[in-house]
Write a protein that holds these residues in place. Structure first.
Motif, mmCIF file in Angstrom:
data_model
loop_
_atom_site.group_PDB
_atom_site.id
_atom_site.type_symbol
_atom_site.label_atom_id
_atom_site.label_comp_id
_atom_site.label_asym_id
_atom_site.label_seq_id
_atom_site.Cartn_x
_atom_site.Cartn_y
_atom_site.Cartn_z
ATOM 1 N N SER A 28 0.776 -1.232 -0.005
ATOM 2 C CA SER A 28 -0.137 0.038 -0.198
ATOM 3 C C SER A 28 0.839 1.590 -0.030
ATOM 4 N N ALA A 30 0.567 5.962 0.297
ATOM 5 C CA ALA A 30 -0.493 6.929 0.145
ATOM 6 C C ALA A 30 0.550 8.339 0.446
ATOM 7 N N LYS A 61 -4.369 5.091 6.134
ATOM 8 C CA LYS A 61 -4.814 4.501 5.055
ATOM 9 C C LYS A 61 -3.955 3.506 4.359
ATOM 10 N N CYS A 62 -2.638 3.558 4.712
ATOM 11 C CA CYS A 62 -1.563 2.306 4.232
ATOM 12 C C CYS A 62 -2.067 1.003 4.893
ATOM 13 N N ASN A 64 -5.148 0.419 6.131
ATOM 14 C CA ASN A 64 -6.264 -0.352 5.680
ATOM 15 C C ASN A 64 -6.165 -0.829 4.436
ATOM 16 N N LYS A 65 -5.442 0.016 3.576
ATOM 17 C CA LYS A 65 -5.301 -0.653 1.985
ATOM 18 C C LYS A 65 -4.518 -1.916 2.187
ATOM 19 N N GLN A 67 -4.773 -4.189 4.238
ATOM 20 C CA GLN A 67 -5.632 -5.120 4.784
ATOM 21 C C GLN A 67 -4.616 -6.211 5.869
#
Length: 432
Positions: A28, A30, A61-62, A64-65, A67
């Motif tokens: 990920s 961001a 964000k990283c 979450n992206k 996962q």
């Protein structure tokens, strides 16, 4: 349970975060821009409160992206564009706006140091020229011009040092960043020279403890974990200079490896072991084996920043197309420039929009667009700006070649401007 690593970088124009696995695969990424504040001639600043606000956003964000469970992140590395400076009080709150590397306000302090300490003495200690306005020069400006604020300083940190402070509550700098504190930094012994600090009147207590780039300096606190989504106790590394981080990522590990950065600033790096530093260049400890390995960094003050300037100031149409159609505005500008032949049909640019670093070291240098006629289009200007950065890099490349240093090919490009096939072609043509 898998193992992952988190990297956080602060540039002149924005911050980015990235999660990779132990094989280097990107899970990920961001990025967030922040404004460059230029409220007075020669001043260039950021709002330091945005640094941590954006860090919280891009880290979350990283995670979450990607996962992943944040407990699977086994280490955090940080870097930033240098010189930069965030002054914090004893509560770790910023004092004033933060300096970024384009700030050139401390002209009188540079003059005083030249007259009272001497350029040769400073170069012999630091391996660097004085004109790059390192942190200690800016601290002298603060002491002379905002003495009440200066007295409030608990620590003077780089941008990434500020982020490490927020993550761990421990003030630190890495060996690479030490060179950008300057003046009193002993580049061969990786420490601040207290005799020099005493002589120039800077309290050593406001400077952070230096660490090797590879060393763990602390762990993510419970408070930082709540703010970011990270796991408490995650190790945080001392980190490195932004360009060095990019070069390691591109494989620059061995003596002679050369990489070019096209971020806000345009520069390249040559890795070496010798301590015979070039007087017109910038030098710092490299990320890999930072106790014994150095990188010399010729640097032009404006690289990708020139294209950002054109985008933000004269490209409202391209920005609106990006908003509506999700086509990168920089890609549109590249398409316009690709139509123009080499040499931009007589249009010549000097890229010194914020003064210049290596090799001319002139804070008063300014940009020039020469030869402009009614037959020239925006595409001509964009291409001429790209060519100007290539010529500035070549000016430095000639000096490194004449020094006889080992250079390994191929050359690798890094950072946002490197996405432009046209710009890569222009630079490799100019460098032959």
């Amino acid at each position: 349970m898998a193992n992952y690593l988190l990297g956080i970088d602060y540039g002149t124009g924005g911050a980015k975060a990235c999660i990779i696995d132990t094989e280097g695969k990107v899970l990920s990424y961001a990025f967030r821009e922040y404004p460059i504040i230029t409220k007075k001639p020669g001043w260039s600043e950021h709002d330091p409160h945005l640094y941590w606000q954006i860090a919280r956003e891009i880290i979350k964000k990283c995670i979450n992206k990607a996962q992943i469970n944040s407990q699977e992140i086994k280490g955090i590395g940080t870097s930033s564009a240098l010189p930069s400076m965030v002054m914090v009080d004893k509560n770790h709150q910023p004092i004033h706006l933060a300096y970024n590397l384009m700030d050139r306000r401390a002209k009188e302090e540079v003059k005083w140091l030249k007259e009272n300490i001497g350029e040769d003495r400073i170069f012999n200690l630091t391996g660097n020229r004085l004109e790059d306005h390192p942190l200690i020069v800016n601290l002298l400006w603060e002491k002379n011009n905002r003495p009440d604020s200066y007295k409030k300083i608990y620590k003077a940190l780089t941008m990434d040092g500020f982020i490490r402070l927020k993550l761990t509550e421990k003030p630190s700098c890495n060996f690479g960043a030490g060179a950008f504190y300057g003046v009193a930094w002993d580049i061969k012994n990786h420490r601040f020279d207290e005799k020099m600090l005493e002589e120039i009147g800077i309290d050593p207590k406001i400077l952070p403890q230096p660490f090797p780039c590879e060393e763990i300096i602390g762990e993510v606190t419970k408070k930082a974990a709540e703010d970011t989504g990270l796991y408490p106790g995650t190790p945080v590394c001392a980190g490195t200079v932004d360009c060095c981080a990019g070069w390691v990522g591109g494989g620059a590990i061995y003596e002679g490896d050369m990489h070019i950065n096209l971020g806000s600033v345009g520069n390249f790096g040559i890795i070496h072991k010798t301590t015979n530093f070039l007087k017109c260049m910038i030098a710092c400890a490299h990320t890999v084996d930072s106790r014994t390995t150095y990188v010399t960094v010729p640097s032009t003050m404006t690289g990708g920043q020139l294209l950002r300037y054109i985008r933000d100031t004269f490209s409202q149409l391209e920005v609106e197309i990006e908003r509506l159609l999700k086509v990168d505005s920089y890609d549109i500008l590249n398409l316009e420039a690709e139509k123009i032949p080499p040499g931009s049909e007589g249009l010549v640019v000097l890229p010194y929009f914020m003064g210049e670093r290596t090799p001319i070291w002139d804070v008063n240098a300014r940009g020039v667009i020469f030869g402009l006629s009614l037959s020239h289009t925006k595409g001509h200007i964009v291409r001429a700006l790209m060519e100007s950065v290539a010529y500035a890099l070549y000016h430095n490349f000639e000096i490194v070649k004449e020094a006889g240093w080992k250079i390994n090919f191929p050359v690798v490009f890094n950072e946002g401007g490197a996405k432009s096939r046209l710009w890569r072609r222009i630079i490799t043509d100019v460098l032959n």
